[in-house]
Each structure stands twice: as structure tokens, then as C-alpha cells.
Motif scaffolding. Sequence first.
Motif, PDB file in Angstrom:
ATOM      1  N   ARG A  10       0.845  -1.084  -0.150  1.00 35.78           N
ATOM      2  CA  ARG A  10       0.152  -0.052  -0.091  1.00 35.78           C
ATOM      3  C   ARG A  10       0.943   1.252  -0.154  1.00 35.78           C
ATOM      4  N   LEU A  11       1.937   1.298   0.915  1.00 39.93           N
ATOM      5  CA  LEU A  11       2.676   2.541   0.831  1.00 39.93           C
ATOM      6  C   LEU A  11       3.861   2.704  -0.231  1.00 39.93           C
ATOM      7  N   TYR A  12       4.378   1.596  -0.835  1.00 37.19           N
ATOM      8  CA  TYR A  12       5.209   1.702  -1.795  1.00 37.19           C
ATOM      9  C   TYR A  12       4.972   1.495  -3.134  1.00 37.19           C
ATOM     10  N   HIS A  13       4.038   0.462  -3.633  1.00 33.55           N
ATOM     11  CA  HIS A  13       3.784  -0.051  -4.936  1.00 33.55           C
ATOM     12  C   HIS A  13       3.270   0.891  -5.733  1.00 33.55           C
ATOM     13  N   THR A  14       3.385   1.159  -7.006  1.00 31.41           N
ATOM     14  CA  THR A  14       2.743   1.774  -8.044  1.00 31.41           C
ATOM     15  C   THR A  14       2.704   0.749  -9.615  1.00 31.41           C
ATOM     16  N   ARG A  21       6.449   5.824  -5.924  1.00 34.81           N
ATOM     17  CA  ARG A  21       5.930   6.092  -4.606  1.00 34.81           C
ATOM     18  C   ARG A  21       6.727   6.144  -3.362  1.00 34.81           C
ATOM     19  N   ALA A  22       8.115   5.831  -3.458  1.00 40.36           N
ATOM     20  CA  ALA A  22       9.011   5.868  -2.396  1.00 40.36           C
ATOM     21  C   ALA A  22      10.360   6.332  -3.113  1.00 40.36           C
ATOM     22  N   LEU A  23      11.194   6.864  -2.226  1.00 43.04           N
ATOM     23  CA  LEU A  23      12.619   7.302  -2.367  1.00 43.04           C
ATOM     24  C   LEU A  23      13.302   6.842  -1.310  1.00 43.04           C
ATOM     25  N   ARG A  24      14.411   6.286  -1.450  1.00 48.12           N
ATOM     26  CA  ARG A  24      15.392   5.749  -0.651  1.00 48.12           C
ATOM     27  C   ARG A  24      16.467   6.653  -0.639  1.00 48.12           C
ATOM     28  N   LEU A  25      17.419   7.116   0.310  1.00 45.20           N
ATOM     29  CA  LEU A  25      18.363   7.834   0.499  1.00 45.20           C
ATOM     30  C   LEU A  25      19.219   7.028   1.620  1.00 45.20           C
ATOM     31  N   GLU A  26      20.441   6.404   0.971  1.00 41.57           N
ATOM     32  CA  GLU A  26      21.399   5.523   1.857  1.00 41.57           C
ATOM     33  C   GLU A  26      22.673   5.970   1.960  1.00 41.57           C
ATOM     34  N   VAL A  27      23.153   6.111   3.325  1.00 45.98           N
ATOM     35  CA  VAL A  27      24.554   6.233   3.582  1.00 45.98           C
ATOM     36  C   VAL A  27      25.201   5.018   3.989  1.00 45.98           C
ATOM     37  N   ALA A  28      26.415   4.681   3.028  1.00 46.64           N
ATOM     38  CA  ALA A  28      26.867   3.444   3.371  1.00 46.64           C
ATOM     39  C   ALA A  28      28.474   3.559   3.182  1.00 46.64           C
ATOM     40  N   GLN A  63      19.364   3.937   5.966  1.00 44.86           N
ATOM     41  CA  GLN A  63      18.563   4.532   4.900  1.00 44.86           C
ATOM     42  C   GLN A  63      17.404   5.266   5.373  1.00 44.86           C
ATOM     43  N   LEU A  64      17.084   6.308   4.590  1.00 47.30           N
ATOM     44  CA  LEU A  64      15.762   7.025   4.916  1.00 47.30           C
ATOM     45  C   LEU A  64      14.940   6.562   3.806  1.00 47.30           C
ATOM     46  N   TRP A  65      13.727   6.371   4.109  1.00 49.85           N
ATOM     47  CA  TRP A  65      12.627   6.034   3.227  1.00 49.85           C
ATOM     48  C   TRP A  65      11.790   6.848   3.083  1.00 49.85           C
ATOM     49  N   PHE A  66      11.478   7.675   2.207  1.00 47.83           N
ATOM     50  CA  PHE A  66      10.190   8.700   1.819  1.00 47.83           C
ATOM     51  C   PHE A  66       9.218   8.021   1.279  1.00 47.83           C
ATOM     52  N   SER A  67       7.912   7.914   1.743  1.00 51.07           N
ATOM     53  CA  SER A  67       6.893   7.268   1.350  1.00 51.07           C
ATOM     54  C   SER A  67       5.926   8.674   0.712  1.00 51.07           C
ATOM     55  N   LEU A  68       5.628   8.362  -0.471  1.00 42.05           N
ATOM     56  CA  LEU A  68       4.949   9.658  -1.156  1.00 42.05           C
ATOM     57  C   LEU A  68       3.368   9.111  -1.054  1.00 42.05           C
ATOM     58  N   THR A  69       2.398  10.236  -0.590  1.00 42.71           N
ATOM     59  CA  THR A  69       1.086  10.058  -0.968  1.00 42.71           C
ATOM     60  C   THR A  69       0.297   9.658  -2.306  1.00 42.71           C
ATOM     61  N   GLN A  70       1.092  10.447  -3.288  1.00 47.06           N
ATOM     62  CA  GLN A  70       0.607  10.214  -4.559  1.00 47.06           C
ATOM     63  C   GLN A  70       1.910   9.947  -5.495  1.00 47.06           C
TER      64      GLN A  70
END
Length: 124
Positions: A10-14, A21-28, A63-70
Amino acid sequence: MSRLTTELHRLYHTDSPDRARALRLEVAAPADWTALGAVWRGVQADLGLPAPAIAVSGTDGLQLWFSLTQPVTVAQAQDFLAGLRARYLPELPASRLRLQVENTTPAVPAQDMASGNWSAFVAP
């Protein structure tokens, strides 16, 4: 389908490969909360966004995950991540940063087969 799988879907799939629907920013390499924490605090204080979810990669990153409404276009999502990098992580070498646009259900939690470690969300 488990409740976790249902919520992640529901949160991430399109259904569109050119939308995200989601963006991931990772520092590794190595994981670094000091750097990532600046982004986490900044998007809330400076941009008025809700706190992104925090995850461990299971290998070598936070990681930071940004979940988008649309859903947004992949280009818009990539531009947003590039803007975050420029604003909050200008000193971080590109080799330590992973920016990913997600349009399918993320593989978190999941086991890394090489190391046996698990990725996991650690904060909503």
C-alpha cells in the motif's frame, strides 16, 4: 498476504514503471548516522515534511525512506533526491551514497544471502 506485506504494498507499490511511490537515500560504506541524521532532521525542520522511515540495509548502510501520498515521475523523484544530496550531504563522496527511486514493494525486511544479515525498518 501478511499485514506487513499488505502495508508495504500500500505504501510503496505503483503499477507504472515511470512513476514512483517511495524514495530511498542511503549512506553506506560505512553507515553514518551523523550524515544521515542531518538529512532526517533537515527535511522535517527546513522542508516541513514528515519524518522519513529509518532502515538498516542489512549490509553496510543506513537508509531514509520517503513514502509519497501520490506517485510522482521518476525524474521528479530523482531531482528531489539530488536536491537533498546537494543541500545536506555536499561533502559526502558519491561512492558512499545510494539514491534509489522505488516503484515496487521494497525488500525490507529481507535477508542478504551473502552475509546472512537482515534489512529492517528501525523507525516508522
